[in-house]
Scaffold this motif. Structure first.
Motif, PDB file in Angstrom:
ATOM      1  N   VAL A  48       0.841  -1.197   0.000  1.00 56.61           N
ATOM      2  CA  VAL A  48       0.000   0.000   0.000  1.00 56.61           C
ATOM      3  C   VAL A  48       0.879   1.251   0.000  1.00 56.61           C
ATOM      4  CG1 VAL A  48      -1.635   1.324   1.404  1.00 56.61           C
ATOM      5  CG2 VAL A  48      -1.982  -1.129   1.076  1.00 56.61           C
ATOM      6  N   GLU A  49       1.917   1.256   0.846  1.00 64.08           N
ATOM      7  CA  GLU A  49       2.831   2.392   0.890  1.00 64.08           C
ATOM      8  C   GLU A  49       3.554   2.575  -0.443  1.00 64.08           C
ATOM      9  OE1 GLU A  49       5.519   2.292   4.235  1.00 64.08           O
ATOM     10  OE2 GLU A  49       3.895   1.770   5.604  1.00 64.08           O
ATOM     11  N   LEU A  50       3.965   1.473  -1.040  1.00 63.02           N
ATOM     12  CA  LEU A  50       4.653   1.537  -2.331  1.00 63.02           C
ATOM     13  C   LEU A  50       3.752   2.134  -3.399  1.00 63.02           C
ATOM     14  CD1 LEU A  50       7.148   0.877  -4.020  1.00 63.02           C
ATOM     15  CD2 LEU A  50       6.190  -1.397  -4.385  1.00 63.02           C
ATOM     16  N   LYS A  51       2.503   1.728  -3.416  1.00 65.65           N
ATOM     17  CA  LYS A  51       1.552   2.270  -4.386  1.00 65.65           C
ATOM     18  C   LYS A  51       1.391   3.769  -4.176  1.00 65.65           C
ATOM     19  CE  LYS A  51      -3.157   1.813  -6.162  1.00 65.65           C
ATOM     20  NZ  LYS A  51      -3.252   3.209  -6.472  1.00 65.65           N
ATOM     21  N   ALA A  52       1.285   4.189  -2.921  1.00 62.62           N
ATOM     22  CA  ALA A  52       1.152   5.620  -2.624  1.00 62.62           C
ATOM     23  C   ALA A  52       2.395   6.382  -3.090  1.00 62.62           C
ATOM     24  CB  ALA A  52       0.924   5.830  -1.138  1.00 62.62           C
ATOM     25  N   LEU A  53       3.559   5.817  -2.855  1.00 60.40           N
ATOM     26  CA  LEU A  53       4.797   6.475  -3.287  1.00 60.40           C
ATOM     27  C   LEU A  53       4.896   6.550  -4.806  1.00 60.40           C
ATOM     28  CD1 LEU A  53       7.362   5.045  -0.723  1.00 60.40           C
ATOM     29  CD2 LEU A  53       6.548   7.398  -0.889  1.00 60.40           C
ATOM     30  N   ARG A  54       4.474   5.495  -5.481  1.00 60.54           N
ATOM     31  CA  ARG A  54       4.487   5.512  -6.949  1.00 60.54           C
ATOM     32  C   ARG A  54       3.545   6.586  -7.489  1.00 60.54           C
ATOM     33  NH1 ARG A  54       4.575  -0.958  -8.013  1.00 60.54           N
ATOM     34  NH2 ARG A  54       6.832  -1.212  -7.920  1.00 60.54           N
ATOM     35  N   ASP A  55       2.351   6.676  -6.872  1.00 58.12           N
ATOM     36  CA  ASP A  55       1.408   7.710  -7.292  1.00 58.12           C
ATOM     37  C   ASP A  55       1.987   9.098  -7.046  1.00 58.12           C
ATOM     38  OD1 ASP A  55      -0.395   5.781  -8.073  1.00 58.12           O
ATOM     39  OD2 ASP A  55      -1.633   5.926  -6.261  1.00 58.12           O
ATOM     40  N   TRP A  56       2.609   9.296  -5.889  1.00 59.11           N
ATOM     41  CA  TRP A  56       3.222  10.585  -5.563  1.00 59.11           C
ATOM     42  C   TRP A  56       4.313  10.923  -6.581  1.00 59.11           C
ATOM     43  CZ3 TRP A  56       8.275  11.794  -4.312  1.00 59.11           C
ATOM     44  CH2 TRP A  56       8.490  13.104  -3.883  1.00 59.11           C
ATOM     45  N   LYS A  57       5.136   9.925  -6.902  1.00 57.05           N
ATOM     46  CA  LYS A  57       6.213  10.143  -7.868  1.00 57.05           C
ATOM     47  C   LYS A  57       5.639  10.543  -9.226  1.00 57.05           C
ATOM     48  CE  LYS A  57       9.982   7.751 -10.235  1.00 57.05           C
ATOM     49  NZ  LYS A  57      10.660   6.469 -10.426  1.00 57.05           N
ATOM     50  N   ASN A  59       2.715  11.908  -9.902  1.00 56.12           N
ATOM     51  CA  ASN A  59       2.127  13.247  -9.815  1.00 56.12           C
ATOM     52  C   ASN A  59       3.209  14.326  -9.742  1.00 56.12           C
ATOM     53  OD1 ASN A  59      -0.423  12.116  -9.863  1.00 56.12           O
ATOM     54  ND2 ASN A  59      -0.632  12.110  -7.643  1.00 56.12           N
ATOM     55  N   THR A  60       4.269  14.060  -9.004  1.00 55.15           N
ATOM     56  CA  THR A  60       5.360  15.023  -8.874  1.00 55.15           C
ATOM     57  C   THR A  60       6.064  15.229 -10.205  1.00 55.15           C
ATOM     58  OG1 THR A  60       5.666  14.393  -6.558  1.00 55.15           O
ATOM     59  CG2 THR A  60       7.489  15.546  -7.619  1.00 55.15           C
ATOM     60  N   ILE A  61       6.331  14.146 -10.901  1.00 60.61           N
ATOM     61  CA  ILE A  61       6.975  14.252 -12.219  1.00 60.61           C
ATOM     62  C   ILE A  61       6.089  15.039 -13.174  1.00 60.61           C
ATOM     63  CG2 ILE A  61       7.653  12.914 -14.257  1.00 60.61           C
ATOM     64  CD1 ILE A  61       8.790  10.809 -12.317  1.00 60.61           C
ATOM     65  N   SER A  62       4.804  14.768 -13.135  1.00 64.09           N
ATOM     66  CA  SER A  62       3.868  15.494 -14.001  1.00 64.09           C
ATOM     67  C   SER A  62       3.881  16.992 -13.679  1.00 64.09           C
ATOM     68  CB  SER A  62       2.461  14.925 -13.819  1.00 64.09           C
ATOM     69  OG  SER A  62       1.530  15.649 -14.567  1.00 64.09           O
TER      70      SER A  62
END
Length: 86
Positions: A48-57, A59-62
């Motif tokens: 779950v944490e990994l998925k959240a971090l991937r989503d954050w990454k 969104n941040t890159i975008s």
């Protein structure tokens, strides 16, 4: 009759010893199962944490790409203004 009684006592002792061995194995296996259940729970939390971090990454890159585009436009506009002044 005495021999049969001794043989029965011997068998009883062997069965009792085997039962104790099996009971200790069962306790050990239950502990291993609990440990594996804990590991699985931690793994699910990590997923779950990994998925959240991937989503954050993502969104941040975008957001950074959008910002880069705006900066490039402003730089181009500033160069145009500079060229127009010269």
């Amino acid at each position: 009759m005495q021999d049969k009684l001794k043989q029965l006592e011997l068998l009883t002792a062997q069965v009792t010893a085997r039962l104790q061995t099996l009971q200790s194995e069962v306790v050990s296996l239950r502990q291993k199962v609990r440990l594996q259940e804990d590991n699985i729970a931690r793994l699910k939390e990590n997923e779950v944490e990994l998925k959240a971090l991937r989503d954050w990454k993502k969104n941040t890159i975008s957001a950074l790409k959008k910002l880069e585009g705006r900066i490039d436009k402003e730089l181009a506009r500033a160069k145009e203004d500079e060229n127009n002044l010269l």
